[in-house]
Design a protein around this motif. Structure first.
Motif, mmCIF file in Angstrom:
data_model
loop_
_atom_site.group_PDB
_atom_site.id
_atom_site.type_symbol
_atom_site.label_atom_id
_atom_site.label_comp_id
_atom_site.label_asym_id
_atom_site.label_seq_id
_atom_site.Cartn_x
_atom_site.Cartn_y
_atom_site.Cartn_z
ATOM 1 N N GLY A 17 6.537 -16.703 -2.440
ATOM 2 C CA GLY A 17 5.314 -17.119 -1.976
ATOM 3 C C GLY A 17 5.123 -17.022 -0.543
ATOM 4 O O GLY A 17 4.166 -17.661 0.185
ATOM 5 N N LEU A 18 6.235 -16.557 0.142
ATOM 6 C CA LEU A 18 6.205 -16.331 1.794
ATOM 7 C C LEU A 18 4.878 -15.574 2.279
ATOM 8 O O LEU A 18 4.228 -16.234 3.116
ATOM 9 C CB LEU A 18 7.524 -15.425 1.896
ATOM 10 C CG LEU A 18 7.333 -15.046 3.471
ATOM 11 C CD1 LEU A 18 7.545 -16.379 4.467
ATOM 12 C CD2 LEU A 18 8.539 -14.055 4.026
ATOM 13 N N MET A 19 4.474 -14.748 1.553
ATOM 14 C CA MET A 19 3.237 -14.089 1.903
ATOM 15 C C MET A 19 1.914 -15.133 2.025
ATOM 16 O O MET A 19 1.384 -15.179 3.303
ATOM 17 C CB MET A 19 2.703 -12.973 1.266
ATOM 18 C CG MET A 19 1.632 -12.107 1.654
ATOM 19 S SD MET A 19 1.100 -10.651 0.827
ATOM 20 C CE MET A 19 0.673 -11.361 -0.881
ATOM 21 N N ASN A 133 1.576 -7.520 7.511
ATOM 22 C CA ASN A 133 0.839 -6.286 7.659
ATOM 23 C C ASN A 133 -0.718 -6.740 7.392
ATOM 24 O O ASN A 133 -0.940 -7.092 6.507
ATOM 25 C CB ASN A 133 1.119 -5.157 6.722
ATOM 26 C CG ASN A 133 0.546 -4.086 6.789
ATOM 27 O OD1 ASN A 133 -0.834 -3.934 7.229
ATOM 28 N ND2 ASN A 133 0.968 -2.728 6.024
ATOM 29 N N LEU A 134 -1.507 -6.491 8.339
ATOM 30 C CA LEU A 134 -2.897 -7.180 8.374
ATOM 31 C C LEU A 134 -3.762 -6.355 7.600
ATOM 32 O O LEU A 134 -4.864 -6.681 7.042
ATOM 33 C CB LEU A 134 -3.478 -7.381 9.727
ATOM 34 C CG LEU A 134 -2.680 -8.403 10.557
ATOM 35 C CD1 LEU A 134 -3.465 -8.461 11.944
ATOM 36 C CD2 LEU A 134 -2.655 -9.615 9.857
ATOM 37 N N LYS A 135 -3.223 -5.054 7.028
ATOM 38 C CA LYS A 135 -4.098 -4.160 6.373
ATOM 39 C C LYS A 135 -3.853 -4.555 4.787
ATOM 40 O O LYS A 135 -4.765 -4.476 3.820
ATOM 41 C CB LYS A 135 -3.879 -2.698 6.296
ATOM 42 C CG LYS A 135 -4.531 -2.044 7.701
ATOM 43 C CD LYS A 135 -4.427 -0.729 7.661
ATOM 44 C CE LYS A 135 -5.220 -0.200 8.950
ATOM 45 N NZ LYS A 135 -4.863 1.483 9.222
ATOM 46 N N THR A 136 -2.593 -4.955 4.579
ATOM 47 C CA THR A 136 -2.057 -4.985 3.100
ATOM 48 C C THR A 136 -1.783 -6.373 2.630
ATOM 49 O O THR A 136 -1.406 -6.778 1.687
ATOM 50 C CB THR A 136 -1.107 -4.056 2.602
ATOM 51 O OG1 THR A 136 0.098 -4.733 3.686
ATOM 52 C CG2 THR A 136 -1.050 -2.584 3.088
ATOM 53 N N GLN A 137 -1.426 -7.185 3.703
ATOM 54 C CA GLN A 137 -1.154 -8.650 3.613
ATOM 55 C C GLN A 137 0.233 -8.708 3.120
ATOM 56 O O GLN A 137 0.692 -10.027 2.808
ATOM 57 C CB GLN A 137 -2.036 -9.366 2.768
ATOM 58 C CG GLN A 137 -3.560 -9.347 2.970
ATOM 59 C CD GLN A 137 -3.700 -9.745 4.648
ATOM 60 O OE1 GLN A 137 -3.055 -10.820 4.889
ATOM 61 N NE2 GLN A 137 -4.590 -9.330 5.745
ATOM 62 N N GLN A 138 1.011 -7.682 3.129
ATOM 63 C CA GLN A 138 2.370 -7.904 2.725
ATOM 64 C C GLN A 138 3.236 -8.235 3.959
ATOM 65 O O GLN A 138 2.829 -7.991 5.133
ATOM 66 C CB GLN A 138 3.139 -6.506 2.557
ATOM 67 C CG GLN A 138 2.573 -5.791 1.197
ATOM 68 C CD GLN A 138 2.924 -4.564 0.803
ATOM 69 O OE1 GLN A 138 2.328 -3.388 1.088
ATOM 70 N NE2 GLN A 138 4.150 -4.270 0.413
ATOM 71 N N ALA A 139 4.153 -9.174 3.795
ATOM 72 C CA ALA A 139 4.844 -9.940 4.635
ATOM 73 C C ALA A 139 6.542 -9.769 4.396
ATOM 74 O O ALA A 139 6.714 -10.067 3.343
ATOM 75 C CB ALA A 139 4.409 -11.180 4.877
ATOM 76 N N SER A 140 7.214 -10.043 5.415
ATOM 77 C CA SER A 140 8.600 -10.218 5.680
ATOM 78 C C SER A 140 9.260 -10.668 6.472
ATOM 79 O O SER A 140 8.703 -10.516 7.817
ATOM 80 C CB SER A 140 9.115 -8.671 5.370
ATOM 81 O OG SER A 140 10.611 -8.732 5.250
#
Length: 265
Positions: A17-19, A133-140
């Motif tokens: 759930g980090l994203m 990533n503000l385009k895909t909402q993927q986060a790390s």
């Protein structure tokens, strides 16, 4: 399922759930500084690997900043889940790889394509961040291990692993939000700073800039060094003081390339 298995499953679910967490905390841009005990044992100070070993400095050498294997640890992930960002910024990110095997990052460790790390010009070395990533909402999650990108319109350089983790590898570049969760050293005071100038296509031009800076700032430490198919000049003011570095950056007008305020530690 036994108790240990349940706890492990819970940690995995929380990290998945980090994203969502990163999205919810967007806009929390207050600055403070958080530091835990280092994830790796303290290491003996070594020369900064990004400059020639012949360099002498009136401010001394920059110690190696050790990072967890792979860039981030399970403890880092737990820390992110239990805390809010202390600072946030948005900008453009790209990814990079080492020009040769065994190249050392600015933190003193060997650069690894498979580590969750990134390069930033001014965040303290070893800072724990989450990049979205503000385009895909993927986060790390990842840590700062290097300096760059030295391009006017870019804020962050990612390793291949970090770029893949946020879905940016194939795109090559993407708008991102950088949420800072932990800085081993203060962001707003202290630090060791320099001005990096380049890139010069000609070594002779870089040498001329170096000579001019040595005349203008006799108390500073100025070096010229080769980059990938280019040459750079770095000036470290007396004491590596930020205020002096900022003054130099405002005054320098390179005939080629750009001047960047860069943190060394």
């Amino acid at each position: 399922m036994d108790a240990d298995g349940a706890r492990r499953r819970s940690r995995v679910d929380r990290w998945a759930g980090l994203m969502v967490v990163a999205l919810l905390v967007a806009g929390c841009g207050h600055k403070q500084n958080v530091a835990r005990a280092p994830a790796t044992a303290p290491q003996v100070a070594q020369p900064t690997p990004s400059v020639p070993t012949s360099e002498t400095s009136n401010a001394g050498r920059i110690p190696i900043t050790g990072l967890p294997d792979g860039g981030v640890s399970e403890e880092d992930k737990e820390f992110i889940l239990d805390h809010r960002p202390i600072y946030s910024e948005t900008g453009e990110a790209t990814w990079y790889t080492a020009p040769y095997k065994g190249r050392k990052a600015a933190n003193g460790e060997v650069f690894r394509d498979d580590a969750l790390t990134a390069a930033h010009r001014t965040l303290p070395m070893g800072s724990l961040i989450v990049v979205t990533n503000l385009k895909t909402q993927q986060a790390s999650a990842m840590r700062i291990s290097d300096r760059g990108p030295f391009v006017p319109d870019k804020n962050l350089d990612l390793t291949i692993a970090s770029a893949k983790a946020i879905g940016m590898y194939r795109m090559g570049t993407a708008p991102v939000r950088i949420d800072v969760y932990e800085t081993p050293k203060p962001m707003d005071v202290g630090g060791r700073w320099c001005v990096q100038i380049g890139a010069y296509k000609s070594e002779a031009k870089a040498e001329r800039m170096k000579a001019a800076l040595l005349r203008a700032y006799p108390d500073a430490n100025v070096i010229e060094f080769p980059g990938e198919a280019s040459y750079w000049v770095r000036i470290r003011p007396h004491g590596d003081e930020r205020a002096l570095a900022e003054q130099i950056m405002r005054r320098v007008r390179p005939t080629e390339g750009d001047a960047y305020l860069t943190r060394l530690d």
